[in-house]
Design a protein around this motif. Sequence first.
Motif, PDB file in Angstrom:
ATOM      1  N   GLU A 128      -7.949   6.323   6.640  1.00  0.00           N
ATOM      2  CA  GLU A 128      -9.340   6.765   6.657  1.00  0.00           C
ATOM      3  C   GLU A 128      -9.743   7.322   8.021  1.00  0.00           C
ATOM      4  OE1 GLU A 128     -12.424   4.712   4.145  1.00  0.00           O
ATOM      5  OE2 GLU A 128     -13.143   4.107   6.121  1.00  0.00           O
ATOM      6  N   VAL A 129      -9.322   6.637   9.082  1.00  0.00           N
ATOM      7  CA  VAL A 129      -9.715   7.047  10.434  1.00  0.00           C
ATOM      8  C   VAL A 129      -8.835   8.173  10.959  1.00  0.00           C
ATOM      9  CG1 VAL A 129      -9.986   6.255  12.828  1.00  0.00           C
ATOM     10  CG2 VAL A 129     -10.640   4.754  10.929  1.00  0.00           C
ATOM     11  N   LEU A 130      -7.534   8.130  10.641  1.00  0.00           N
ATOM     12  CA  LEU A 130      -6.574   9.138  11.104  1.00  0.00           C
ATOM     13  C   LEU A 130      -5.848   9.740   9.898  1.00  0.00           C
ATOM     14  CD1 LEU A 130      -4.982   7.314  14.188  1.00  0.00           C
ATOM     15  CD2 LEU A 130      -6.629   9.189  14.248  1.00  0.00           C
ATOM     16  N   PRO A 131      -6.547  10.493   9.058  1.00  0.00           N
ATOM     17  CA  PRO A 131      -5.902  11.058   7.863  1.00  0.00           C
ATOM     18  C   PRO A 131      -4.728  11.954   8.232  1.00  0.00           C
ATOM     19  CG  PRO A 131      -8.043  12.092   8.273  1.00  0.00           C
ATOM     20  CD  PRO A 131      -7.949  10.917   9.190  1.00  0.00           C
ATOM     21  N   GLY A 132      -3.655  11.842   7.475  1.00  0.00           N
ATOM     22  CA  GLY A 132      -2.458  12.645   7.725  1.00  0.00           C
ATOM     23  C   GLY A 132      -1.408  11.958   8.565  1.00  0.00           C
ATOM     24  N   HIS A 133      -1.782  10.871   9.231  1.00  0.00           N
ATOM     25  CA  HIS A 133      -0.808  10.141  10.045  1.00  0.00           C
ATOM     26  C   HIS A 133      -0.030   9.172   9.158  1.00  0.00           C
ATOM     27  CE1 HIS A 133      -2.105  11.143  14.252  1.00  0.00           C
ATOM     28  NE2 HIS A 133      -3.150  11.584  13.559  1.00  0.00           N
ATOM     29  N   PRO A 134       1.309   9.183   9.217  1.00  0.00           N
ATOM     30  CA  PRO A 134       2.076   8.177   8.472  1.00  0.00           C
ATOM     31  C   PRO A 134       1.709   6.784   8.971  1.00  0.00           C
ATOM     32  CG  PRO A 134       3.505   9.899   9.364  1.00  0.00           C
ATOM     33  CD  PRO A 134       2.162  10.081  10.000  1.00  0.00           C
ATOM     34  N   ALA A 135       1.375   5.893   8.047  1.00  0.00           N
ATOM     35  CA  ALA A 135       0.917   4.561   8.433  1.00  0.00           C
ATOM     36  C   ALA A 135       1.794   3.499   7.805  1.00  0.00           C
ATOM     37  CB  ALA A 135      -0.536   4.353   8.011  1.00  0.00           C
ATOM     38  N   GLY A 136       2.226   2.543   8.615  1.00  0.00           N
ATOM     39  CA  GLY A 136       3.084   1.480   8.123  1.00  0.00           C
ATOM     40  C   GLY A 136       2.800   0.166   8.807  1.00  0.00           C
ATOM     41  N   VAL A 137       3.696  -0.805   8.596  1.00  0.00           N
ATOM     42  CA  VAL A 137       3.468  -2.153   9.091  1.00  0.00           C
ATOM     43  C   VAL A 137       4.801  -2.799   9.459  1.00  0.00           C
ATOM     44  CG1 VAL A 137       3.464  -3.045   6.724  1.00  0.00           C
ATOM     45  CG2 VAL A 137       2.415  -4.398   8.540  1.00  0.00           C
ATOM     46  N   THR A 161      10.646  -6.835   8.984  1.00  0.00           N
ATOM     47  CA  THR A 161      10.759  -5.661   8.128  1.00  0.00           C
ATOM     48  C   THR A 161       9.737  -4.636   8.562  1.00  0.00           C
ATOM     49  OG1 THR A 161      11.543  -6.876   6.195  1.00  0.00           O
ATOM     50  CG2 THR A 161      10.452  -4.791   5.787  1.00  0.00           C
ATOM     51  N   ILE A 162      10.145  -3.377   8.666  1.00  0.00           N
ATOM     52  CA  ILE A 162       9.194  -2.308   8.887  1.00  0.00           C
ATOM     53  C   ILE A 162       9.030  -1.541   7.587  1.00  0.00           C
ATOM     54  CG2 ILE A 162      10.916  -0.677   9.812  1.00  0.00           C
ATOM     55  CD1 ILE A 162       8.507   0.309  11.627  1.00  0.00           C
ATOM     56  N   ALA A 163       7.793  -1.392   7.174  1.00  0.00           N
ATOM     57  CA  ALA A 163       7.473  -0.672   5.941  1.00  0.00           C
ATOM     58  C   ALA A 163       6.746   0.606   6.297  1.00  0.00           C
ATOM     59  CB  ALA A 163       6.599  -1.540   5.038  1.00  0.00           C
ATOM     60  N   MET A 164       7.253   1.724   5.796  1.00  0.00           N
ATOM     61  CA  MET A 164       6.633   3.038   5.970  1.00  0.00           C
ATOM     62  C   MET A 164       6.610   3.740   4.614  1.00  0.00           C
ATOM     63  SD  MET A 164       5.692   3.373   9.172  1.00  0.00           S
ATOM     64  CE  MET A 164       5.347   5.131   9.282  1.00  0.00           C
ATOM     65  N   PRO A 165       5.748   4.736   4.453  1.00  0.00           N
ATOM     66  CA  PRO A 165       5.661   5.409   3.150  1.00  0.00           C
ATOM     67  C   PRO A 165       6.950   6.086   2.707  1.00  0.00           C
ATOM     68  CG  PRO A 165       3.732   5.905   4.486  1.00  0.00           C
ATOM     69  CD  PRO A 165       4.712   5.208   5.379  1.00  0.00           C
ATOM     70  N   ASP A 166       7.800   6.507   3.649  1.00  0.00           N
ATOM     71  CA  ASP A 166       9.084   7.095   3.260  1.00  0.00           C
ATOM     72  C   ASP A 166      10.204   6.410   4.024  1.00  0.00           C
ATOM     73  OD1 ASP A 166      10.244   9.149   5.500  1.00  0.00           O
ATOM     74  OD2 ASP A 166       8.057   9.050   5.581  1.00  0.00           O
ATOM     75  N   GLN A 167      11.378   6.342   3.404  1.00  0.00           N
ATOM     76  CA  GLN A 167      12.496   5.588   3.955  1.00  0.00           C
ATOM     77  C   GLN A 167      13.005   6.187   5.249  1.00  0.00           C
ATOM     78  OE1 GLN A 167      13.616   2.585   2.913  1.00  0.00           O
ATOM     79  NE2 GLN A 167      14.861   2.622   4.771  1.00  0.00           N
ATOM     80  N   ASN A 168      12.964   7.504   5.378  1.00  0.00           N
ATOM     81  CA  ASN A 168      13.458   8.136   6.602  1.00  0.00           C
ATOM     82  C   ASN A 168      12.645   7.693   7.817  1.00  0.00           C
ATOM     83  OD1 ASN A 168      15.149  10.089   8.052  1.00  0.00           O
ATOM     84  ND2 ASN A 168      13.273  11.287   8.249  1.00  0.00           N
ATOM     85  N   SER A 169      11.321   7.687   7.674  1.00  0.00           N
ATOM     86  CA  SER A 169      10.470   7.226   8.775  1.00  0.00           C
ATOM     87  C   SER A 169      10.722   5.758   9.089  1.00  0.00           C
ATOM     88  CB  SER A 169       8.992   7.422   8.417  1.00  0.00           C
ATOM     89  OG  SER A 169       8.681   8.773   8.273  1.00  0.00           O
ATOM     90  N   ALA A 170      10.868   4.950   8.031  1.00  0.00           N
ATOM     91  CA  ALA A 170      11.119   3.526   8.239  1.00  0.00           C
ATOM     92  C   ALA A 170      12.418   3.305   9.002  1.00  0.00           C
ATOM     93  CB  ALA A 170      11.158   2.800   6.893  1.00  0.00           C
ATOM     94  N   THR A 171      13.452   4.046   8.639  1.00  0.00           N
ATOM     95  CA  THR A 171      14.748   3.898   9.295  1.00  0.00           C
ATOM     96  C   THR A 171      14.679   4.330  10.753  1.00  0.00           C
ATOM     97  OG1 THR A 171      15.887   4.280   7.198  1.00  0.00           O
ATOM     98  CG2 THR A 171      17.174   4.586   9.207  1.00  0.00           C
ATOM     99  N   GLN A 172      14.012   5.449  11.021  1.00  0.00           N
ATOM    100  CA  GLN A 172      13.890   5.929  12.396  1.00  0.00           C
ATOM    101  C   GLN A 172      13.115   4.948  13.263  1.00  0.00           C
ATOM    102  OE1 GLN A 172      12.171   9.893  11.914  1.00  0.00           O
ATOM    103  NE2 GLN A 172      14.128  10.776  12.522  1.00  0.00           N
TER     104      GLN A 172
END
Length: 338
Positions: free
Chosen positions: A125-134, A153-164
């Motif tokens: 909501e605050v930074l639309p377009g930024h990949p957001a994870g935990v 565990t790192i969770a990201m919307p796509d596996q490539n970002s999570a792995t990086q």
Amino acid sequence: MDRRQPRVAVLGAGSWGTAVASIVAASAPTTIWARSPEVAKDINDNHRNSRYLGDCQLTETLRGTSDTEEVVADADVLIMGVPSHGFREALEHAAPYVRPWIPVVSLVKGLEQGTDYRMTQIVSEVLPGHPAGVLAGPNIASEVTAGYAAAATIAMPDQNSATQLAALFRTERFRIYSTTDVLGVEVAGALKNVFAIAAGMGDGTGAGFNTKAMVITRALREMAKFGEALGGDPATFSGLAGTGDLVVTCTSPASRNRRVGEELGKGKTIAEVLDGMNQVAEGVKAVTVVMEMAERLGIHMPIATEVDGVVNKGGTAEDAYRGLLKATPGHEIHGESW
């Protein structure tokens, strides 16, 4: 991310924000924002955060500042360690200085009151377009900083970002796994704090290890039902962010939420307990949101209900455990009752 070392900004210099910043600083240029100039000075001059981590030594290259623009303006990755009640305000203050499209990783295991949002929803909501994870797992900040073996565990919307991004946090003793189940990891992180209060209440009233094991096991089932109803992957709740974090938060003497429950079990009021703490116990705020969401979802959550009764409605820990034990057990896996 490109091949050069990414510049990392960490907002929030509590115990876990500082621990993660120290880890990342060992492999990438890292600056941490502290609300208190004294904390920032302690990090820079003494390589410690004495207020939250005592004498634990931090990576010497970690820099501290109380200037938001300074910490985020040139960052390639933004890590958010601000508690849930201040998360939105801190992110809004940083937003004008954040470079486009950089990933934002939350360390926060809570839910926003009023909106019922998870932290990544606030980021969107605050930074639309930024990949957001935990990033989440069974992690006691002082132990991780001291070099004890741990995992998350790192969770990201796509596996490539999570792995990086996993590579940014990984060390020889801090194992980082990855997933795309952002929702499940965030829900598990928020709920385990609520259940740790329940486990702590058992400690405070003198309940035994059998009782604690019962509460932890049934809490895991409650967590999974809630998370799956929201769309989380069932496997997440048996992993590091679910079972792992639940176990350590319910059992560790260093767990703030367990300690809140223990003090409640000894007869203190929630106001008295919170007055004696210098850090946030996210479960206290999360339980209100969890109960609102459970009602909307039509999910029966006996343990969370009893915690809510003690935290928000003047009940006692003895009342809570009596209430749980009055329920008639049903089918262990498919039953609705506790």
